[in-house]
Design a protein around this motif. Sequence first.
Motif, PDB file in Angstrom:
ATOM      1  N   ALA A  27       1.071  -1.272   0.325  1.00 18.25           N
ATOM      2  CA  ALA A  27      -0.407  -0.066  -0.237  1.00 18.25           C
ATOM      3  C   ALA A  27       0.913   1.340   0.352  1.00 18.25           C
ATOM      4  CB  ALA A  27      -0.851   0.002   1.539  1.00 18.25           C
ATOM      5  N   VAL A  28       2.246   0.998   0.605  1.00 22.30           N
ATOM      6  CA  VAL A  28       2.808   2.714   0.420  1.00 22.30           C
ATOM      7  C   VAL A  28       3.183   2.631  -1.030  1.00 22.30           C
ATOM      8  CG1 VAL A  28       4.952   3.037   1.191  1.00 22.30           C
ATOM      9  CG2 VAL A  28       3.209   1.464   2.885  1.00 22.30           C
ATOM     10  N   ALA A  29       3.302   1.613  -1.763  1.00 24.41           N
ATOM     11  CA  ALA A  29       4.150   1.539  -2.871  1.00 24.41           C
ATOM     12  C   ALA A  29       3.039   2.873  -3.846  1.00 24.41           C
ATOM     13  CB  ALA A  29       4.374   0.246  -3.915  1.00 24.41           C
ATOM     14  N   ALA A  30       1.731   3.178  -3.232  1.00 23.00           N
ATOM     15  CA  ALA A  30       1.111   3.973  -4.083  1.00 23.00           C
ATOM     16  C   ALA A  30       1.100   5.191  -4.609  1.00 23.00           C
ATOM     17  CB  ALA A  30      -0.383   3.710  -3.671  1.00 23.00           C
ATOM     18  N   GLU A  31       1.861   6.077  -6.036  1.00 20.40           N
ATOM     19  CA  GLU A  31       1.875   7.999  -5.521  1.00 20.40           C
ATOM     20  C   GLU A  31       0.756   8.391  -5.269  1.00 20.40           C
ATOM     21  OE1 GLU A  31       3.620   8.096  -9.553  1.00 20.40           O
ATOM     22  OE2 GLU A  31       5.321   6.696  -8.691  1.00 20.40           O
ATOM     23  N   THR A  32      -0.201   7.570  -5.611  1.00 20.20           N
ATOM     24  CA  THR A  32      -1.744   9.012  -5.436  1.00 20.20           C
ATOM     25  C   THR A  32      -2.632   7.706  -4.689  1.00 20.20           C
ATOM     26  OG1 THR A  32      -2.722   8.306  -7.857  1.00 20.20           O
ATOM     27  CG2 THR A  32      -1.870   9.959  -7.821  1.00 20.20           C
ATOM     28  N   LEU A  57      -5.090  12.463  -4.984  1.00 19.73           N
ATOM     29  CA  LEU A  57      -4.175  13.208  -3.992  1.00 19.73           C
ATOM     30  C   LEU A  57      -2.623  12.489  -4.553  1.00 19.73           C
ATOM     31  CD1 LEU A  57      -6.265  14.595  -1.524  1.00 19.73           C
ATOM     32  CD2 LEU A  57      -5.725  15.724  -3.308  1.00 19.73           C
ATOM     33  N   PRO A  58      -1.579  13.098  -4.700  1.00 25.51           N
ATOM     34  CA  PRO A  58      -0.527  12.669  -4.748  1.00 25.51           C
ATOM     35  C   PRO A  58       0.518  12.210  -2.994  1.00 25.51           C
ATOM     36  CG  PRO A  58       0.368  15.213  -5.028  1.00 25.51           C
ATOM     37  CD  PRO A  58      -2.059  15.026  -5.126  1.00 25.51           C
ATOM     38  N   LEU A  59       1.180  11.578  -3.275  1.00 26.88           N
ATOM     39  CA  LEU A  59       1.891  10.788  -1.686  1.00 26.88           C
ATOM     40  C   LEU A  59       3.293  11.812  -2.343  1.00 26.88           C
ATOM     41  CD1 LEU A  59       0.773   7.466  -0.418  1.00 26.88           C
ATOM     42  CD2 LEU A  59       0.016  10.073   0.144  1.00 26.88           C
ATOM     43  N   LEU A  60       3.790  12.384  -0.972  1.00 23.36           N
ATOM     44  CA  LEU A  60       5.502  12.813  -1.813  1.00 23.36           C
ATOM     45  C   LEU A  60       6.300  11.708  -1.032  1.00 23.36           C
ATOM     46  CD1 LEU A  60       6.694  15.599  -2.185  1.00 23.36           C
ATOM     47  CD2 LEU A  60       6.488  15.910   0.129  1.00 23.36           C
ATOM     48  N   MET A  61       7.166  11.350  -1.846  1.00 22.34           N
ATOM     49  CA  MET A  61       8.180  10.886  -2.087  1.00 22.34           C
ATOM     50  C   MET A  61       8.854  11.288  -1.408  1.00 22.34           C
ATOM     51  SD  MET A  61       6.487   7.469  -1.533  1.00 22.34           S
ATOM     52  CE  MET A  61       5.183   7.096  -2.388  1.00 22.34           C
ATOM     53  N   GLN A  83      20.325  18.894  -2.752  1.00 18.38           N
ATOM     54  CA  GLN A  83      20.024  19.528  -3.407  1.00 18.38           C
ATOM     55  C   GLN A  83      18.647  18.213  -3.015  1.00 18.38           C
ATOM     56  OE1 GLN A  83      20.075  20.144  -7.492  1.00 18.38           O
ATOM     57  NE2 GLN A  83      18.836  22.394  -7.594  1.00 18.38           N
ATOM     58  N   VAL A  84      17.524  18.297  -2.200  1.00 19.97           N
ATOM     59  CA  VAL A  84      16.750  17.605  -2.284  1.00 19.97           C
ATOM     60  C   VAL A  84      16.128  17.014  -3.791  1.00 19.97           C
ATOM     61  CG1 VAL A  84      15.470  15.843  -0.801  1.00 19.97           C
ATOM     62  CG2 VAL A  84      17.297  17.699   0.427  1.00 19.97           C
ATOM     63  N   PRO A  85      16.076  15.710  -3.887  1.00 21.67           N
ATOM     64  CA  PRO A  85      14.648  15.281  -5.292  1.00 21.67           C
ATOM     65  C   PRO A  85      13.290  14.948  -4.319  1.00 21.67           C
ATOM     66  CG  PRO A  85      15.932  13.606  -4.441  1.00 21.67           C
ATOM     67  CD  PRO A  85      16.732  14.476  -3.767  1.00 21.67           C
ATOM     68  N   LEU A  86      12.451  15.562  -4.616  1.00 22.22           N
ATOM     69  CA  LEU A  86      11.979  14.993  -4.092  1.00 22.22           C
ATOM     70  C   LEU A  86      10.364  14.439  -5.212  1.00 22.22           C
ATOM     71  CD1 LEU A  86      10.363  18.132  -2.183  1.00 22.22           C
ATOM     72  CD2 LEU A  86      11.091  15.905  -1.647  1.00 22.22           C
ATOM     73  N   GLY A  87       9.606  13.370  -5.203  1.00 24.16           N
ATOM     74  CA  GLY A  87       8.629  12.446  -6.471  1.00 24.16           C
ATOM     75  C   GLY A  87       7.601  12.866  -6.002  1.00 24.16           C
ATOM     76  N   ALA A  88       5.990  13.287  -6.348  1.00 24.91           N
ATOM     77  CA  ALA A  88       4.908  12.765  -6.311  1.00 24.91           C
ATOM     78  C   ALA A  88       4.186  12.736  -7.496  1.00 24.91           C
ATOM     79  CB  ALA A  88       4.728  14.064  -5.664  1.00 24.91           C
ATOM     80  N   ALA A  89       2.892  13.730  -7.438  1.00 26.75           N
ATOM     81  CA  ALA A  89       2.217  13.398  -8.883  1.00 26.75           C
ATOM     82  C   ALA A  89       1.919  14.798  -8.334  1.00 26.75           C
ATOM     83  CB  ALA A  89       1.649  12.318  -8.733  1.00 26.75           C
ATOM     84  N   LEU A  90       1.116  14.877  -9.908  1.00 34.42           N
ATOM     85  CA  LEU A  90      -0.252  16.667 -10.064  1.00 34.42           C
ATOM     86  C   LEU A  90      -1.283  15.629  -9.447  1.00 34.42           C
ATOM     87  CD1 LEU A  90       0.764  18.508 -12.601  1.00 34.42           C
ATOM     88  CD2 LEU A  90       1.309  19.378 -10.326  1.00 34.42           C
ATOM     89  N   PRO A  91      -2.316  16.689  -8.373  1.00 30.66           N
ATOM     90  CA  PRO A  91      -3.591  15.501  -8.207  1.00 30.66           C
ATOM     91  C   PRO A  91      -4.373  15.392  -9.696  1.00 30.66           C
ATOM     92  CG  PRO A  91      -3.413  17.890  -7.060  1.00 30.66           C
ATOM     93  CD  PRO A  91      -1.608  18.182  -7.697  1.00 30.66           C
ATOM     94  N   GLY A  92      -5.134  14.335  -9.603  1.00 30.93           N
ATOM     95  CA  GLY A  92      -5.613  14.247 -11.420  1.00 30.93           C
ATOM     96  C   GLY A  92      -7.085  14.361 -10.476  1.00 30.93           C
ATOM     97  N   ASP A 118       3.182  12.464 -13.258  1.00 30.48           N
ATOM     98  CA  ASP A 118       4.442  12.135 -12.290  1.00 30.48           C
ATOM     99  C   ASP A 118       4.650  13.849 -11.913  1.00 30.48           C
ATOM    100  OD1 ASP A 118       4.301  10.068 -12.217  1.00 30.48           O
ATOM    101  OD2 ASP A 118       5.526   9.401 -13.418  1.00 30.48           O
ATOM    102  N   LEU A 119       5.486  14.584 -11.223  1.00 32.93           N
ATOM    103  CA  LEU A 119       6.112  15.578 -11.036  1.00 32.93           C
ATOM    104  C   LEU A 119       7.477  14.940  -9.727  1.00 32.93           C
ATOM    105  CD1 LEU A 119       5.665  18.693 -10.680  1.00 32.93           C
ATOM    106  CD2 LEU A 119       5.042  17.884  -8.497  1.00 32.93           C
ATOM    107  N   ARG A 120       8.313  16.314 -10.848  1.00 36.20           N
ATOM    108  CA  ARG A 120       9.791  15.510 -10.505  1.00 36.20           C
ATOM    109  C   ARG A 120       9.860  16.886 -10.081  1.00 36.20           C
ATOM    110  NH1 ARG A 120       8.924  11.169  -8.968  1.00 36.20           N
ATOM    111  NH2 ARG A 120       8.473   9.311 -10.557  1.00 36.20           N
ATOM    112  N   THR A 121      11.611  17.005  -8.872  1.00 42.94           N
ATOM    113  CA  THR A 121      11.143  18.374  -7.903  1.00 42.94           C
ATOM    114  C   THR A 121      12.474  17.764  -7.862  1.00 42.94           C
ATOM    115  OG1 THR A 121      10.340  18.450  -6.182  1.00 42.94           O
ATOM    116  CG2 THR A 121       8.903  19.516  -7.820  1.00 42.94           C
ATOM    117  N   LEU A 122      13.177  19.592  -7.234  1.00 42.75           N
ATOM    118  CA  LEU A 122      15.298  19.425  -6.558  1.00 42.75           C
ATOM    119  C   LEU A 122      14.336  20.789  -5.923  1.00 42.75           C
ATOM    120  CD1 LEU A 122      17.742  17.949  -8.915  1.00 42.75           C
ATOM    121  CD2 LEU A 122      17.182  17.239  -6.962  1.00 42.75           C
ATOM    122  N   THR A 123      15.071  20.551  -4.394  1.00 42.17           N
ATOM    123  CA  THR A 123      14.721  21.904  -4.249  1.00 42.17           C
ATOM    124  C   THR A 123      15.804  22.438  -4.088  1.00 42.17           C
ATOM    125  OG1 THR A 123      15.770  21.006  -2.146  1.00 42.17           O
ATOM    126  CG2 THR A 123      13.199  20.571  -1.291  1.00 42.17           C
TER     127      THR A 123
END
Length: 168
Positions: A27-32, A57-61, A83-92, A118-123
């Motif tokens: 269940a933790v592997a779900a992105e949204t 709704l996205p889960l921040l990874m 810089q810390v990479p953060l992976g999440a998703a835009l809300p659908g 999918d949303l990929r970010t770097l702080t």
Amino acid sequence: MKPTTRGTLAAVVTGVVAAVGASAAPAVAAETVPVPLPLEGVEHSLNVKAPKLAGELPLLMPGAPQGPTYVEGRLLPASAVPQVPLGAALPGLKAETPLPRVVGEGFERVGLDAPAADLRTLTPGLNVDTPLTAPNPDALGLPSLQDPQAAVLTPLLRTAPTANLGLV
């Protein structure tokens, strides 16, 4: 039952359990997380066709930050604040609403489907250097003076959202 038969049976059961466990996604592997909006009560109480709405709704990874990089000739490593990479998703969003029969027969609903993207970010990060250089052998091992340097590493945002609008 012979010991070899028991061993073979135990190996088969272990293999089957491992195969079933590997195919089941945790269940933790779900992105949204799906979020349905129940409007059936509105339809029954007001006797009208209500729109169908659901969201995701996205889960921040958070990822692992990049470690410091040591550069020859500098006292401090590059990327003092990494810089810390953060992976999440835009809300659908998935929505359908009733449509009067103005368009014609067969088109009873208009729908919008905007799946989570999918949303990929770097702080942002920080790169600094001291006003002193590394020890200089030409100056009897004493450091030289230089201008202090500071740089802000820009944040990164990468995504490709899509949406479909149509008659159903």
